[in-house]
Design an enzyme around this catalytic site. Sequence first.
Site, mmCIF file in Angstrom:
data_model
loop_
_atom_site.group_PDB
_atom_site.id
_atom_site.type_symbol
_atom_site.label_atom_id
_atom_site.label_comp_id
_atom_site.label_asym_id
_atom_site.label_seq_id
_atom_site.Cartn_x
_atom_site.Cartn_y
_atom_site.Cartn_z
ATOM 1 N N THR A 181 3.631 8.707 6.546
ATOM 2 C CA THR A 181 4.912 8.989 5.893
ATOM 3 C C THR A 181 4.913 10.504 6.447
ATOM 4 O O THR A 181 3.950 11.016 6.822
ATOM 5 C CB THR A 181 4.567 9.336 4.438
ATOM 6 O OG1 THR A 181 3.312 10.119 4.126
ATOM 7 C CG2 THR A 181 4.113 7.894 3.852
ATOM 8 N N GLU A 323 7.068 3.619 3.465
ATOM 9 C CA GLU A 323 6.244 2.682 2.770
ATOM 10 C C GLU A 323 7.025 1.137 2.666
ATOM 11 O O GLU A 323 6.279 0.073 2.270
ATOM 12 C CB GLU A 323 5.856 3.032 1.257
ATOM 13 C CG GLU A 323 5.127 4.136 1.218
ATOM 14 C CD GLU A 323 5.728 5.563 1.298
ATOM 15 O OE1 GLU A 323 6.934 5.614 1.994
ATOM 16 O OE2 GLU A 323 5.147 6.684 0.713
ATOM 17 N N LYS A 431 15.065 21.688 -13.311
ATOM 18 C CA LYS A 431 14.763 21.934 -14.650
ATOM 19 C C LYS A 431 15.496 23.173 -15.128
ATOM 20 O O LYS A 431 15.065 24.141 -14.656
ATOM 21 C CB LYS A 431 13.523 21.862 -14.886
ATOM 22 C CG LYS A 431 12.945 21.833 -16.406
ATOM 23 C CD LYS A 431 12.555 20.545 -16.802
ATOM 24 C CE LYS A 431 12.792 20.376 -18.134
ATOM 25 N NZ LYS A 431 11.726 19.549 -18.986
ATOM 26 N N TRP A 436 17.821 18.139 -16.669
ATOM 27 C CA TRP A 436 17.572 17.979 -15.393
ATOM 28 C C TRP A 436 18.981 17.879 -14.534
ATOM 29 O O TRP A 436 19.784 17.275 -14.737
ATOM 30 C CB TRP A 436 16.923 16.466 -15.206
ATOM 31 C CG TRP A 436 15.577 16.416 -15.834
ATOM 32 C CD1 TRP A 436 15.170 15.830 -16.834
ATOM 33 C CD2 TRP A 436 14.231 17.074 -15.052
ATOM 34 N NE1 TRP A 436 13.764 15.977 -16.968
ATOM 35 C CE2 TRP A 436 13.375 16.852 -15.902
ATOM 36 C CE3 TRP A 436 14.236 17.682 -14.011
ATOM 37 C CZ2 TRP A 436 12.139 17.113 -15.787
ATOM 38 C CZ3 TRP A 436 13.069 18.323 -13.788
ATOM 39 C CH2 TRP A 436 11.717 17.829 -14.653
#
Length: 533
Positions: A181, A323, A431, A436
Amino acid sequence: MFESTMMNMPLTIDILIQRAQTVSSHVEVVSRQADRSLHRSTYGKVAERALQLSRALLAGGIKKGDRIATLMWNHSSHLEAYLGIPMAGAVIHTLNLRLHPDEIAYIAEDAKDRWLLIDEVLLPLFDAFKGKYPFEKVIVVDSTKALTEGRVDYEALLKAAPKDTPLPELKETDALGSCYTSGTTGRPKGVVYSHRSTLLHSVVSALPDSLQLSFTDCLMAVVPMFHVNAWGLPYTALLVGAKQVLPGPFLDPTSLLDLMEEEKVTVAAGVPTIWMGMREALDAKPRNLKARMVVGGSAAPEQLIRDFDRHGLELIHAWGMTETSPIGLVAKLSPEAKGKSLDEQYHMRAKQGLPPPFVQVRVCNDSGEVPNDGKTSGEIQIRAPWVTQSYASNDSKDRWTKDGYFRTGDIATRCPLGYVQINDRIADLIKSGGEWIASQQLENALMGHPAVREAAVIGVPHEKWSERPLAAIVLKPDMKASADELRAFIAPQFANLWLPDAFVYLDTIPRTSAGKFKKTELREMFKDWKWEK
Ligand code: ADP
């Protein structure tokens, strides 16, 4: 018992070799070399040389499952390694040449790579980390100068390879390749693809409603072969017999557009930032092109899709991860979506899309799977024969649900037609006062402004709100847009609380090795930002 009478033929890489040697042996592979000249090969030759490489590896004592690293640009020798290393039963581990040398050494050490295949032009990069990891053998590709001791010339290696060493029998579950990754949100972690996962991924990525590749196509993978196997496309093209054009180290818009024109490319694949550069070049000097352009790795702004249409280029938005091999979602228009207004069609194409066959995707929050209302958000969870079920040498068990889905860390909604739309990565959500704010949604809206080339939005610490959004803007050449103008431009789409309180203008936005905004670095740059009282 009435058992299946079908042949149990393992899905292994020799299927691709066999095709390259027969049905598509004449199909061209064109590579831009380090000296800018074009090198022409065919699938037949690539397969022959790949098998020489396999035999050279076996003669050199490489055993099943051993890792062989590559540090190379996109060109035909890399394609030979894509085939030849797994044909020997070994695992091709593509190292990312855009990483810091120490990080490359860390990854090679983590994977315990035995040999390294490296482009001559990348030897200076190797010099920066060679003391940190001892490869047993270093093989130099396209070497033009005398080699220092201990290094082997790739051509000499192929020439000296025995002609008749038997190749090992492969199981479809054997490891074929490994990518790490890119570490946008943590230390790089190894993912290991199998022969089976690679073959199945190739079949599905070629389907008309996926990336749509056929033997009538000419593919140019701009996405590096060291990043998630160039999205698996070199294997897909081999499977269907599509011509391949490999751009080598030259990824500037003019070099790419020239290649597209000269070699009659019909499908290209790359990240948004490369296509944004191409848009500017095309706006300045339009060309007569017709191609499908796969875009992924980070969100493609809707405006980019609209602009490319003007130039005869159809952007196909896809989503995936290291992945997930990577294909997880593709935003082709379904018959229902085609029935919508043109504007709505563009909105659909800018979403991340629908899962192709074999892929199971769900969007879940604490209350379970979210409804397809286009509003309720949750994390994307995914399951498929080409999604990893663990990391190579890292636990991170919390990344998988109890029932075996991979937790992606991407926050999304799903519309009534089933299209998934990513709002943000969990790590990038802002935040603010208990709410959010999704930074990617703001970025996409800002990149719809005609003067904005790129926009990255981050949360910056704030005494009262805990965090507030700050937008870092890169303007197009000779264009202007004030903070008030940009705020007013996106205001109709968002609640007031979401609108960035600050706009800063930069020449470039820091990027990761895979071309994504490097928000960790941006947050570091602005951590001491003084908000106006
Ligand atoms: P890393 O996870 O280290 O960044 P990857 O290249 O595997 O490396 O990145 C996968 C991530 O990239 C996804 O989880 C997602 O956040 C982002 N991504 C990939 N494609 C898209 C897309 N089309 N739209 C939005 N985000 C995307």
